[in-house]
Design an enzyme around this catalytic site. Structure first.
Site, PDB file in Angstrom:
ATOM      1  N   LYS A 200       0.859  -1.184   0.000  1.00 23.65           N
ATOM      2  CA  LYS A 200       0.000   0.000   0.000  1.00 23.65           C
ATOM      3  C   LYS A 200       0.894   1.233   0.000  1.00 23.65           C
ATOM      4  O   LYS A 200       1.748   1.388   0.875  1.00 23.65           O
ATOM      5  CB  LYS A 200      -0.911   0.024   1.222  1.00 23.65           C
ATOM      6  CG  LYS A 200      -1.872   1.218   1.224  1.00 23.65           C
ATOM      7  CD  LYS A 200      -2.641   1.298   2.529  1.00 23.65           C
ATOM      8  CE  LYS A 200      -3.571   2.516   2.516  1.00 23.65           C
ATOM      9  NZ  LYS A 200      -4.076   2.829   3.872  1.00 23.65           N
ATOM     10  N   HIS A 219      -6.109   3.636  13.998  1.00 25.05           N
ATOM     11  CA  HIS A 219      -6.509   2.267  13.665  1.00 25.05           C
ATOM     12  C   HIS A 219      -5.410   1.291  14.076  1.00 25.05           C
ATOM     13  O   HIS A 219      -4.277   1.680  14.342  1.00 25.05           O
ATOM     14  CB  HIS A 219      -6.756   2.136  12.154  1.00 25.05           C
ATOM     15  CG  HIS A 219      -5.506   2.277  11.328  1.00 25.05           C
ATOM     16  ND1 HIS A 219      -4.858   3.490  11.148  1.00 25.05           N
ATOM     17  CD2 HIS A 219      -4.765   1.356  10.658  1.00 25.05           C
ATOM     18  CE1 HIS A 219      -3.785   3.306  10.387  1.00 25.05           C
ATOM     19  NE2 HIS A 219      -3.701   2.024  10.078  1.00 25.05           N
ATOM     20  N   ASP A 221      -3.749  -2.375  12.430  1.00 26.52           N
ATOM     21  CA  ASP A 221      -3.692  -3.024  11.115  1.00 26.52           C
ATOM     22  C   ASP A 221      -4.303  -4.415  11.172  1.00 26.52           C
ATOM     23  O   ASP A 221      -4.100  -5.154  12.134  1.00 26.52           O
ATOM     24  CB  ASP A 221      -2.240  -3.124  10.636  1.00 26.52           C
ATOM     25  CG  ASP A 221      -1.641  -1.757  10.337  1.00 26.52           C
ATOM     26  OD1 ASP A 221      -2.408  -0.807  10.095  1.00 26.52           O
ATOM     27  OD2 ASP A 221      -0.395  -1.657  10.333  1.00 26.52           O
ATOM     28  N   HIS A 275      -2.297   3.387  15.871  1.00 29.20           N
ATOM     29  CA  HIS A 275      -1.480   4.446  15.278  1.00 29.20           C
ATOM     30  C   HIS A 275      -2.315   5.249  14.282  1.00 29.20           C
ATOM     31  O   HIS A 275      -3.441   4.866  13.933  1.00 29.20           O
ATOM     32  CB  HIS A 275      -0.239   3.857  14.592  1.00 29.20           C
ATOM     33  CG  HIS A 275      -0.568   2.862  13.506  1.00 29.20           C
ATOM     34  ND1 HIS A 275      -1.029   1.596  13.762  1.00 29.20           N
ATOM     35  CD2 HIS A 275      -0.502   2.961  12.155  1.00 29.20           C
ATOM     36  CE1 HIS A 275      -1.231   0.941  12.622  1.00 29.20           C
ATOM     37  NE2 HIS A 275      -0.932   1.762  11.631  1.00 29.20           N
TER      38      HIS A 275
END
Length: 278
Positions: A200, A219, A221, A275
């Site tokens: 990404k 969020h 991961d 983070h």
């Protein structure tokens, strides 16, 4: 399919930003960041010949922090620079060229070019464009989402993947041993040689009000592990002891995030890190 890119919005934004990018006061980085203090997450020397020490450092950082930085990881600096360069060149293309790689409408896959990934809460948006596609294993790769321009994009990405395998294997081995398992077991549980790598690229256009907006909202991961290739512009923040801190940038380091899948597989021993990016 027309994509309204953040780049286009940024080019029209002089001193203000649209309301949908202004976060609530509980999220605005200008208010919620501990200023003047950089979070010095653990830095681990991957070239240390004392393998047991490295394994213990990875285990401890994954348990206590959910993130760490690795240096001397043996991915050549030139390989990383080329990866960063082709990513930047892609986002500098005219909008109609980038839209060729847009995520298809209604697709359940994350692959493709776009601006929206996570669910938007209260209509709020992140100040970021992205390109997302699989890079390993070959059987999972769909080159439909790999830009043909710049022409060296595929070569630069595949070269990075070749070097990335060693880092991935060492991380999984250390995490596995930290759980009292054989070194190969954790990777095998995630698919072994068919473990899927997703790339990404986040692109953050200049923002006139970075104190009000977020690039990517807070969020954890969904991955097993995230291997982040940062640039020298400060943006990554981590939540620690109830506060948001800038993560100290370390030249030529890779930032490792423990993801949700590793927290679940370890029964919570390893922590998925919360983070965001400014």
């Amino acid at each position: 399919m027309e994509v309204v890119s953040i780049q286009d919005i940024a080019s029209l934004s002089k001193d203000i930003i649209p309301d949908e990018f202004i976060r609530s006061e509980t999220e605005q980085p200008g208010i919620t960041t501990v200023h003047g203090t950089h979070l010095e997450v653990p830095i681990i020397d991957f070239s240390n010949p004392d393998e047991e020490k490295v394994e213990n450092q990875i285990m401890e950082a994954s348990s206590d922090w959910g993130m760490f930085q690795i240096v001397n990881h043996e991915i050549p600096t030139e390989v990383i620079k080329k990866l960063q360069q082709v990513g930047q060149e892609f986002f500098e293309l005219p909008q109609e060229e980038k839209e060729v790689y847009a995520k298809p409408p209604g697709s359940m896959s994350v692959e493709g070019y776009g601006t929206k990934l996570q669910k938007e809460v209260d209509g709020k948006k992140g100040w970021v464009d992205h390109l997302f596609h699989k890079i390993w294993p070959p059987s999972a790769v769909n080159h439909r989402f790999w830009p043909r321009n710049p022409p060296s994009y595929r070569e630069a990405t595949e070269e990075y993947v070749k070097h990335l395998h060693r880092v991935v294997d060492k991380l999984f081995k250390s995490l596995s041993i930290g759980l009292g398992l054989e070194g190969h077991e954790l990777k095998e549980a995630r698919g072994g040689d068919d473990l899927v790598y997703l790339l990404k690229i986040n692109y953050y256009p200049p923002c006139p009000r970075p104190d009000l907006a977020l690039g990517v909202v807070a969020h954890t991961d969904m991955s097993s592990i995230t291997i982040l290739v940062p640039n020298n512009v400060q943006g990554l923040q981590a939540f620690r002891d109830g506060y948001w801190y800038d993560v100290k940038y370390v030249p030529n380091a890779l930032v490792i995030h423990i993801g949700d899948q590793s927290e679940i597989l370890s029964n919570g021993k390893y922590k998925s890190v919360l983070h965001r990016t400014t």
